[in-house]
Motif scaffolding. Structure first.
Motif, PDB file in Angstrom:
ATOM      1  N   LYS A 189       0.814  -1.208   0.000  1.00 27.33           N
ATOM      2  CA  LYS A 189       0.000   0.000   0.000  1.00 27.33           C
ATOM      3  C   LYS A 189       0.852   1.264   0.000  1.00 27.33           C
ATOM      4  CE  LYS A 189      -3.858  -2.158   2.348  1.00 27.33           C
ATOM      5  NZ  LYS A 189      -4.642  -2.216   3.577  1.00 27.33           N
ATOM      6  N   MET A 190       2.162   1.080   0.085  1.00 28.21           N
ATOM      7  CA  MET A 190       3.040   2.238   0.090  1.00 28.21           C
ATOM      8  C   MET A 190       2.784   3.090  -1.142  1.00 28.21           C
ATOM      9  SD  MET A 190       6.858   1.145   1.403  1.00 28.21           S
ATOM     10  CE  MET A 190       7.379   0.953  -0.239  1.00 28.21           C
ATOM     11  N   SER A 191       3.031   4.333  -0.996  1.00 28.11           N
ATOM     12  CA  SER A 191       2.891   5.205  -2.149  1.00 28.11           C
ATOM     13  C   SER A 191       3.944   4.831  -3.186  1.00 28.11           C
ATOM     14  CB  SER A 191       3.063   6.658  -1.714  1.00 28.11           C
ATOM     15  OG  SER A 191       4.392   6.872  -1.305  1.00 28.11           O
ATOM     16  N   GLU A 192       3.870   5.437  -4.297  1.00 27.65           N
ATOM     17  CA  GLU A 192       4.830   5.163  -5.365  1.00 27.65           C
ATOM     18  C   GLU A 192       6.162   5.865  -5.115  1.00 27.65           C
ATOM     19  OE1 GLU A 192       4.231   3.003  -8.009  1.00 27.65           O
ATOM     20  OE2 GLU A 192       2.488   2.538  -6.785  1.00 27.65           O
ATOM     21  N   GLU A 193       6.349   6.365  -3.910  1.00 26.90           N
ATOM     22  CA  GLU A 193       7.604   7.013  -3.558  1.00 26.90           C
ATOM     23  C   GLU A 193       8.725   5.985  -3.526  1.00 26.90           C
ATOM     24  OE1 GLU A 193       9.643   9.214   0.275  1.00 26.90           O
ATOM     25  OE2 GLU A 193       7.487   8.910   0.220  1.00 26.90           O
ATOM     26  N   ILE A 194       9.812   6.300  -4.160  1.00 23.82           N
ATOM     27  CA  ILE A 194      10.944   5.385  -4.233  1.00 23.82           C
ATOM     28  C   ILE A 194      11.881   5.672  -3.072  1.00 23.82           C
ATOM     29  CG2 ILE A 194      12.964   4.717  -5.572  1.00 23.82           C
ATOM     30  CD1 ILE A 194      11.317   5.355  -8.084  1.00 23.82           C
ATOM     31  N   LEU A 195      12.146   4.655  -2.296  1.00 24.76           N
ATOM     32  CA  LEU A 195      13.085   4.767  -1.184  1.00 24.76           C
ATOM     33  C   LEU A 195      14.405   4.136  -1.610  1.00 24.76           C
ATOM     34  CD1 LEU A 195      10.760   3.641   1.740  1.00 24.76           C
ATOM     35  CD2 LEU A 195      11.336   5.969   1.067  1.00 24.76           C
ATOM     36  N   TYR A 196      15.480   4.801  -1.284  1.00 25.64           N
ATOM     37  CA  TYR A 196      16.793   4.265  -1.605  1.00 25.64           C
ATOM     38  C   TYR A 196      17.425   3.688  -0.347  1.00 25.64           C
ATOM     39  CZ  TYR A 196      16.720   6.232  -6.274  1.00 25.64           C
ATOM     40  OH  TYR A 196      16.406   6.496  -7.583  1.00 25.64           O
ATOM     41  N   TYR A 197      18.113   2.586  -0.509  1.00 23.65           N
ATOM     42  CA  TYR A 197      18.799   1.911   0.584  1.00 23.65           C
ATOM     43  C   TYR A 197      20.303   1.974   0.337  1.00 23.65           C
ATOM     44  CZ  TYR A 197      14.203   0.185   1.823  1.00 23.65           C
ATOM     45  OH  TYR A 197      12.882   0.107   2.196  1.00 23.65           O
ATOM     46  N   GLU A 198      20.791   3.193   0.117  1.00 26.07           N
ATOM     47  CA  GLU A 198      22.187   3.433  -0.246  1.00 26.07           C
ATOM     48  C   GLU A 198      22.578   2.565  -1.437  1.00 26.07           C
ATOM     49  OE1 GLU A 198      24.882   3.399   3.087  1.00 26.07           O
ATOM     50  OE2 GLU A 198      23.403   4.368   4.367  1.00 26.07           O
ATOM     51  N   ASP A 199      21.681   2.536  -2.425  1.00 24.28           N
ATOM     52  CA  ASP A 199      21.890   1.691  -3.610  1.00 24.28           C
ATOM     53  C   ASP A 199      21.624   2.451  -4.909  1.00 24.28           C
ATOM     54  OD1 ASP A 199      19.150   1.976  -3.378  1.00 24.28           O
ATOM     55  OD2 ASP A 199      18.714  -0.124  -3.755  1.00 24.28           O
ATOM     56  N   GLN A 200      21.932   3.740  -4.913  1.00 25.42           N
ATOM     57  CA  GLN A 200      21.685   4.558  -6.093  1.00 25.42           C
ATOM     58  C   GLN A 200      22.441   4.052  -7.310  1.00 25.42           C
ATOM     59  OE1 GLN A 200      22.353   5.614  -3.062  1.00 25.42           O
ATOM     60  NE2 GLN A 200      20.983   7.274  -2.490  1.00 25.42           N
ATOM     61  N   GLU A 201      23.578   3.405  -7.083  1.00 30.02           N
ATOM     62  CA  GLU A 201      24.375   2.907  -8.211  1.00 30.02           C
ATOM     63  C   GLU A 201      23.647   1.808  -8.980  1.00 30.02           C
ATOM     64  OE1 GLU A 201      25.462   0.390  -4.659  1.00 30.02           O
ATOM     65  OE2 GLU A 201      25.251   2.537  -4.989  1.00 30.02           O
ATOM     66  N   LEU A 202      22.652   1.186  -8.363  1.00 27.23           N
ATOM     67  CA  LEU A 202      21.894   0.132  -9.044  1.00 27.23           C
ATOM     68  C   LEU A 202      20.955   0.687 -10.115  1.00 27.23           C
ATOM     69  CD1 LEU A 202      21.022  -2.236  -6.050  1.00 27.23           C
ATOM     70  CD2 LEU A 202      22.968  -2.342  -7.623  1.00 27.23           C
ATOM     71  N   ASP A 203      20.711   1.995 -10.090  1.00 27.55           N
ATOM     72  CA  ASP A 203      19.872   2.605 -11.130  1.00 27.55           C
ATOM     73  C   ASP A 203      20.473   2.430 -12.520  1.00 27.55           C
ATOM     74  OD1 ASP A 203      17.836   3.410  -9.458  1.00 27.55           O
ATOM     75  OD2 ASP A 203      18.636   5.434  -9.168  1.00 27.55           O
ATOM     76  N   ALA A 204      21.758   2.210 -12.589  1.00 27.41           N
ATOM     77  CA  ALA A 204      22.410   1.995 -13.886  1.00 27.41           C
ATOM     78  C   ALA A 204      21.935   0.698 -14.539  1.00 27.41           C
ATOM     79  CB  ALA A 204      23.928   1.941 -13.695  1.00 27.41           C
ATOM     80  N   TYR A 205      21.330  -0.188 -13.771  1.00 27.35           N
ATOM     81  CA  TYR A 205      20.889  -1.487 -14.290  1.00 27.35           C
ATOM     82  C   TYR A 205      19.396  -1.526 -14.596  1.00 27.35           C
ATOM     83  CZ  TYR A 205      25.436  -2.481 -12.375  1.00 27.35           C
ATOM     84  OH  TYR A 205      26.768  -2.427 -12.081  1.00 27.35           O
ATOM     85  N   ARG A 206      18.811  -0.375 -14.716  1.00 23.31           N
ATOM     86  CA  ARG A 206      17.393  -0.300 -15.073  1.00 23.31           C
ATOM     87  C   ARG A 206      17.179  -0.956 -16.433  1.00 23.31           C
ATOM     88  NH1 ARG A 206      15.045   5.345 -14.202  1.00 23.31           N
ATOM     89  NH2 ARG A 206      15.459   4.562 -12.134  1.00 23.31           N
ATOM     90  N   ASN A 207      16.144  -1.744 -16.533  1.00 21.32           N
ATOM     91  CA  ASN A 207      15.733  -2.447 -17.756  1.00 21.32           C
ATOM     92  C   ASN A 207      16.717  -3.531 -18.214  1.00 21.32           C
ATOM     93  OD1 ASN A 207      13.335  -0.912 -17.937  1.00 21.32           O
ATOM     94  ND2 ASN A 207      14.466   0.751 -18.922  1.00 21.32           N
TER      95      ASN A 207
END
Length: 132
Positions: free
Chosen positions: A59-77
């Motif tokens: 039920k959480m909102s669509e807010e994205i929480l980061y767990y000190e893992d911003q570098e993983l955004d490079a692996y989107r898709n």
């Protein structure tokens, strides 16, 4: 012999009717109880049950929480089998730095960011969740 056969058919018929009407009565009774309990909305989850925690995460909102893992955004898709060993180690590093209660939130965060876990990490996550 015919009397015995008629008696057996009669007993089978009575058993069938008793079972049939018993099931209908039970389902009608259960339906009434379900409607009574479903009318009461839960105000707040106590947090003591795994189901409640999962529902809260869903039920959480669509807010994205980061767990000190911003570098993983490079692996989107990326697909789950597209990762090399170094990239898998980046996921593993984040996974094993999480607290036990952060696992589901992290998985939800990755889902919202459209980051798929490498297949080997999925196996490790399942193993960790089952061992909780």
């Amino acid at each position: 012999m015919e009397v015995l056969l008629l008696a057996l058919v009669g007993i089978a018929g009575i058993a069938f009717l008793t079972t049939y009407f018993g099931q209908r009565w039970k389902s009608k009774k259960d339906g009434d109880e379900e409607s009574e309990t479903s009318e009461e909305p839960l105000e707040e989850c106590c947090g003591a049950h795994e189901i409640c925690e999962t529902d809260l995460i869903n039920k959480m909102s669509e807010e994205i929480l980061y767990y000190e893992d911003q570098e993983l955004d490079a692996y989107r898709n990326f697909e789950e089998n597209d990762f090399n060993d170094d990239q898998i180690d980046e996921f593993r590093e984040v996974l094993y730095s999480l607290k036990q209660n952060e696992m589901e939130g992290w998985l939800r965060s990755l889902e919202l960011r459209k980051i798929e876990l490498p297949s080997i990490i999925k196996s490790e996550v399942v193993f960790m969740l089952v061992n909780e």
